[in-house]
Enzyme design. Structure first.
Site, mmCIF file in Angstrom:
data_model
loop_
_atom_site.group_PDB
_atom_site.id
_atom_site.type_symbol
_atom_site.label_atom_id
_atom_site.label_comp_id
_atom_site.label_asym_id
_atom_site.label_seq_id
_atom_site.Cartn_x
_atom_site.Cartn_y
_atom_site.Cartn_z
ATOM 1 N N TYR A 100 0.845 -1.196 0.000
ATOM 2 C CA TYR A 100 0.000 0.000 0.000
ATOM 3 C C TYR A 100 0.885 1.253 0.000
ATOM 4 C CZ TYR A 100 -4.242 2.720 0.999
ATOM 5 O OH TYR A 100 -5.300 3.592 0.924
ATOM 6 N N THR B 219 -14.814 4.495 6.090
ATOM 7 C CA THR B 219 -15.520 3.953 4.918
ATOM 8 C C THR B 219 -15.698 2.439 5.079
ATOM 9 O OG1 THR B 219 -13.532 3.459 3.642
ATOM 10 C CG2 THR B 219 -14.414 5.694 3.418
HETATM 11 P P1 NAP Z 1 -14.556 2.420 -2.021
HETATM 12 O O1 NAP Z 1 -14.533 3.666 -2.822
HETATM 13 O O2 NAP Z 1 -15.736 2.153 -1.145
HETATM 14 O O3 NAP Z 1 -14.418 1.128 -2.899
HETATM 15 C C1 NAP Z 1 -13.636 1.026 -4.040
HETATM 16 C C2 NAP Z 1 -14.349 0.154 -5.019
HETATM 17 O O4 NAP Z 1 -13.359 -0.322 -5.927
HETATM 18 C C3 NAP Z 1 -15.053 -1.085 -4.453
HETATM 19 O O5 NAP Z 1 -16.417 -1.048 -4.793
HETATM 20 C C4 NAP Z 1 -14.339 -2.228 -5.124
HETATM 21 O O6 NAP Z 1 -15.206 -3.281 -5.561
HETATM 22 C C5 NAP Z 1 -13.780 -1.578 -6.361
HETATM 23 N N1 NAP Z 1 -12.720 -2.362 -6.930
HETATM 24 C C6 NAP Z 1 -11.774 -3.098 -6.300
HETATM 25 N N2 NAP Z 1 -10.974 -3.701 -7.179
HETATM 26 C C7 NAP Z 1 -11.426 -3.346 -8.413
HETATM 27 C C8 NAP Z 1 -11.019 -3.653 -9.742
HETATM 28 N N3 NAP Z 1 -9.963 -4.440 -9.984
HETATM 29 N N4 NAP Z 1 -11.721 -3.124 -10.776
HETATM 30 C C9 NAP Z 1 -12.780 -2.328 -10.548
HETATM 31 N N5 NAP Z 1 -13.216 -1.994 -9.325
HETATM 32 C C10 NAP Z 1 -12.545 -2.497 -8.266
HETATM 33 O O7 NAP Z 1 -13.245 2.326 -1.120
HETATM 34 P P2 NAP Z 1 -12.647 3.406 -0.132
HETATM 35 O O8 NAP Z 1 -12.243 2.795 1.168
HETATM 36 O O9 NAP Z 1 -13.508 4.577 -0.054
HETATM 37 O O10 NAP Z 1 -11.279 3.733 -0.856
HETATM 38 C C11 NAP Z 1 -11.240 4.324 -2.098
HETATM 39 C C12 NAP Z 1 -9.876 4.857 -2.373
HETATM 40 O O11 NAP Z 1 -9.488 5.742 -1.319
HETATM 41 C C13 NAP Z 1 -8.789 3.784 -2.463
HETATM 42 O O12 NAP Z 1 -7.911 4.087 -3.504
HETATM 43 C C14 NAP Z 1 -8.101 3.896 -1.126
HETATM 44 O O13 NAP Z 1 -6.770 3.467 -1.165
HETATM 45 C C15 NAP Z 1 -8.219 5.390 -0.874
HETATM 46 N N6 NAP Z 1 -8.059 5.748 0.532
HETATM 47 C C16 NAP Z 1 -8.994 5.363 1.437
HETATM 48 C C17 NAP Z 1 -8.802 5.718 2.769
HETATM 49 C C18 NAP Z 1 -9.794 5.332 3.816
HETATM 50 O O14 NAP Z 1 -9.530 5.555 5.010
HETATM 51 N N7 NAP Z 1 -10.943 4.786 3.431
HETATM 52 C C19 NAP Z 1 -7.681 6.421 3.182
HETATM 53 C C20 NAP Z 1 -6.751 6.788 2.219
HETATM 54 C C21 NAP Z 1 -6.952 6.452 0.899
HETATM 55 P P3 NAP Z 1 -15.335 -4.629 -4.730
HETATM 56 O O15 NAP Z 1 -16.191 -4.267 -3.556
HETATM 57 O O16 NAP Z 1 -15.994 -5.569 -5.672
HETATM 58 O O17 NAP Z 1 -13.957 -5.057 -4.332
#
Ligand code: NAP
Length: 267
Positions: free
Chosen positions: A162, A197
């Site tokens: 990551y 999230t």
């Molecule tokens: P999210 O937006 O709820 O979910 C991301 C979506 O991506 C999920 O629906 C997942 O589907 C989909 N996905 C996974 N692999 C995929 C693929 N190969 N092709 C197409 N779609 C795919 O998640 P989030 O936690 O809010 O995080 C989103 C972004 O924010 C990420 O890049 C993460 O690293 C970044 N981020 C999050 C946080 C945090 O605290 N939440 C902090 C820093 C950065 P599935 O459910 O089918 O897997």
């Protein structure tokens, strides 16, 4: 509120949410639509993408749900073609797909290393590879890459893939921004801090690493780490993405924007 993204077409990759509630991609897709953009919601889980598109349609917005695995060049090419066929252009690309997998360099097995690099980094390269020529041909566009504060800090959790993928995404963002600045292609990154999230709750090993598997304990620990006393939400990321995608940010490119409530200033 004025429609800050009126007449724009946005492609949001990872626009579903892994569970009930708001993930960054889902909130961003809805926020784009509320500002007037036509939004193509892409996810591996097409039902999750359809849920987001339905939320948009229920608010009288325009959305299309598509399934794609963003690690696959053919899938990206197909969604780009479909978006152009439906809406004629692509003004905004939001690269939101990202996963966390536990383990430092000693623990991580090679297939896992390759998998996280494909999902977090190759996806960003592939999406920009296919979308930038479209943007250049139409006179410009805005790309928002969703990185993390993990790209610039050790956040207390051992997940080497990551850290490495998000750090690479930052520099890919900055250098691509400079390369395409003359052609009005803007490329920026958002570095979310500790956000509450569904993905964080479901990520294998995160609750274990934080609080011995106790999800409520993990939330308490994450809240306590933040200078404001609480985690951010997906809407904090979505609102920053709206700004970076809009013409208000016309002179902003190559920026790595922390949306972390001051966390990286404190630590
Ligand atoms: P999210 O937006 O709820 O979910 C991301 C979506 O991506 C999920 O629906 C997942 O589907 C989909 N996905 C996974 N692999 C995929 C693929 N190969 N092709 C197409 N779609 C795919 O998640 P989030 O936690 O809010 O995080 C989103 C972004 O924010 C990420 O890049 C993460 O690293 C970044 N981020 C999050 C946080 C945090 O605290 N939440 C902090 C820093 C950065 P599935 O459910 O089918 O897997």
């Amino acid at each position: 509120m004025t429609k800050r993204l009126a007449d724009k077409v946005a492609l949001v990759l990872g626009a579903g949410s892994i569970g009930p509630g708001w993930g960054n991609g889902k909130a961003t897709a809805v926020a784009f639509a509320r500002e007037g953009a036509k939004v193509v919601c892409v996810d591996l889980d097409v039902e999750a993408a359809q849920d987001t598109a339905k939320l948009i349609a229920d608010e009288d917005g325009v959305a299309l749900a598509l399934r794609a695995d963003v690690t696959q060049s053919d899938d990206i090419a197909r969604i780009v073609d479909t978006t152009r066929a439906m809406f004629g252009r692509i003004d905004i690309l939001d690269n939101n797909v990202g996963i966390a997998a536990m383990g430092g360099v000693v623990e991580i097995e090679e297939p896992e290393w390759d998998r996280v690099f494909a999902v977090n980094l190759k996806s960003c390269y592939l999406a920009m590879k296919h979308v930038i020529p479209v943007m250049v041909a139409q006179g410009g566009g805005a790309i928002v890459n969703i990185s993390s504060i993990a790209s610039i800090r050790y956040t207390g959790v051992p997940y080497a893939t990551y850290y490495a993928t998000k750090a690479a995404m930052n520099h890919l963002t900055a250098t691509t921004a400079v390369e395409y600045a003359p052609k009005k292609g803007r490329v920026n990154a958002i570095l979310p801090g500790l956000m509450k999230t569904p993905m964080v709750e479901k990520s294998a090993g995160l609750a274990q690493a934080y609080a011995g598997g106790d999800v409520e304990g993990m939330w308490r620990k994450r809240d306590a780490q933040c200078p404001m006393g609480h985690m951010g939400t997906a809407w904090d990321v979505a609102h920053a993405a709206v700004f970076l995608a809009s013409d208000e940010a016309a002179y902003v490119t190559g920026v790595l924007l922390p949306v972390d409530g001051g966390l990286t200033v404190k630590f």
